[in-house]
Design a protein around this motif. Structure first.
Motif, short mmCIF file in Angstrom:
data_model
loop_
_atom_site.label_atom_id
_atom_site.label_comp_id
_atom_site.label_asym_id
_atom_site.label_seq_id
_atom_site.Cartn_x
_atom_site.Cartn_y
_atom_site.Cartn_z
N ALA A 135 0.81 -1.22 0.00
CA ALA A 135 0.00 0.00 0.00
C ALA A 135 0.84 1.26 0.00
O ALA A 135 0.31 2.36 -0.21
N GLY A 136 2.15 1.16 0.25
CA GLY A 136 3.01 2.34 0.24
C GLY A 136 3.34 2.86 1.62
O GLY A 136 2.64 2.58 2.60
N ALA A 196 -4.72 -4.91 -1.56
CA ALA A 196 -3.86 -3.83 -1.07
C ALA A 196 -3.51 -4.10 0.39
O ALA A 196 -4.40 -4.26 1.24
N VAL A 197 -2.19 -4.11 0.70
CA VAL A 197 -1.72 -4.52 2.03
C VAL A 197 -1.06 -3.35 2.75
O VAL A 197 -0.07 -2.79 2.27
N ASP A 223 -9.86 3.68 2.93
CA ASP A 223 -10.91 2.70 2.68
C ASP A 223 -10.59 1.79 1.51
O ASP A 223 -11.34 0.84 1.22
N TRP A 224 -9.48 2.02 0.82
CA TRP A 224 -9.06 1.18 -0.29
C TRP A 224 -8.14 0.05 0.17
O TRP A 224 -7.82 -0.85 -0.62
N ILE A 225 -7.72 0.08 1.41
CA ILE A 225 -6.89 -1.01 1.96
C ILE A 225 -7.76 -2.25 2.14
O ILE A 225 -8.88 -2.17 2.62
N ASP A 235 -10.94 1.08 10.68
CA ASP A 235 -11.60 0.83 9.40
C ASP A 235 -10.70 1.17 8.22
O ASP A 235 -10.97 0.72 7.10
N ASP A 236 -9.67 1.97 8.44
CA ASP A 236 -8.79 2.38 7.34
C ASP A 236 -7.59 1.45 7.17
O ASP A 236 -6.65 1.77 6.45
#
Length: 363
Positions: free
Chosen positions: A102-103, A121-122, A139-141, A205-206
């Protein structure tokens, strides 16, 4: 090696060696570190140099074409174009799971390929299940994994610690390989589902579904190996073992549970006719629990089907849908059946030795 355009993908900086150990270091050998993926095979693809990835998507395509089951991407950046997404889609369409870091910018921003659809995505956590202070989030993780002070293999031999979502990513990739090895029938989507469902909630949640828990995910994936082996006509009105208009027929199936499966419970079998002219007396039957290796035929409680009286002879199908626990095991099998037996008139217009036309009627 897409950087040097040769077939020698040897690591130059140590980053790939550390990530490979995170995913696939040999276990139970009293030496060094033990990976989550035990001793799964590594297909090394070099796609850049000095921390700069120049041919990453070419590397993904090569891995897919060469038979990889999971692709681990400990790299990324802010740009994500349509052509790059097409490569990800190519992997997904070929049942290859793509997992990406995920960066490390400590922000909720654009980071590709992790943000593409059909990519896991990690994000990274520390040893207290907190977000690593460098990890991206949002929220994309999809899932998190340990990424701080990770001890793994290093270039030239030996072991050392590194940190980053680069380490978290191959840990999840190793878990995915483990699951795909244990349950080779699972699709990419099914593996992703149990990876995420088995994760431990860390209260954010993120950070995706939580911190990876491969043991729980493996438990979620265990399921019976059910199969519908045969369909049998037990009885019909004129006992000719054929399905004719106006008849009521008793039908049984033979269900098996493979030796490498687990106990099948709450087994339900539903018969679905692909024909409006077939009525079902009892469309759903409960089967007994089945241990691995068991076989059961419902001859004592058969399905009953009734064929409409004015049905013309035709071919149709009966579908049997099986569901069971655990892991929402389900399957279906369809059998072709012939309704009615038409009279066939065969005429031979060649005269026989007596000069008469030979005619025969067959049923």
């Amino acid at each position: 090696d897409y950087y040097s355009n040769d077939n020698n993908p040897n690591d130059q900086s140590g980053h790939g060696t550390h990530c490979s150990g995170d995913a696939a270091a040999v276990t139970n050998n009293n030496n060094g570190v033990a990976s989550i993926g035990y001793d799964c095979a590594i297909m090394p693809v070099r796609a850049g140099h000095g921390g700069v990835i120049t041919r990453g998507y070419d590397g993904i395509e090569y891995a897919v074409r060469s038979g990889a089951h999971v692709v681990s991407l400990s790299w990324g950046g802010r740009g994500g174009g349509g052509g790059q997404n097409q490569v990800i889609q190519y992997a997904y369409d070929n049942d290859v799971m793509v997992i990406a870091a995920a960066g490390n910018d400590n922000e909720d921003g654009n980071f590709y390929p992790a943000r593409f659809d059909n990519v896991i995505a990690v994000a990274a956590t520390d040893d207290r299940d907190r977000k690593a202070n460098f990890s991206n989030y949002g929220d994309w993780i999809d899932i998190s994994a340990p990424g701080v002070a990770i001890y793994s293999t290093v270039l030239g031999g030996g072991y050392n610690r590194m940190q980053g979502t680069s380490m978290a990513c191959p840990i999840v990739a190793g878990a995915a390989v483990l699951i795909r090895s244990a349950y080779p029938w699972m699709s990419v989507d099914e593996v992703a589902e149990i990876l995420l469902d088995g994760a431990d909630d860390i209260g954010r949640d993120d950070m995706g579904s939580g911190r990876l828990n491969v043991y729980e995910s493996l438990l979620l994936g265990a399921r019976p190996l059910l199969g519908v082996e045969d369909m049998e006509i037990l009885a019909d009105d004129n006992d000719d073992q054929h399905i004719d208009p106006g008849e009521t027929i008793d039908i049984a199936i033979t269900l098996t549970n493979g030796e490498n499966g687990v106990l099948a419970e709450n087994i339900s079998v539903t018969i679905i006719p692909h024909d409006a002219g077939i009525m079902i007396e009892n469309p759903n039957i409960e089967f007994p629990d089945m241990e691995p290796g068991d076989e059961f035929t419902n001859e004592d409680n058969p399905f009953q089907i009734e064929i409409e009286r004015d049905a013309i002879p035709h071919t149709t199908w009966l579908e049997f849908v099986v569901s069971a626990e655990p892991a929402n095991a389900n399957l279906s099998r369809t059998f072709e059946i012939l309704v009615g037996h038409p009279t066939i008139l065969v005429v031979d217009d060649d005269e026989n030795e007596e000069g008469a036309a030979a005619r025969a009627i067959y049923k």
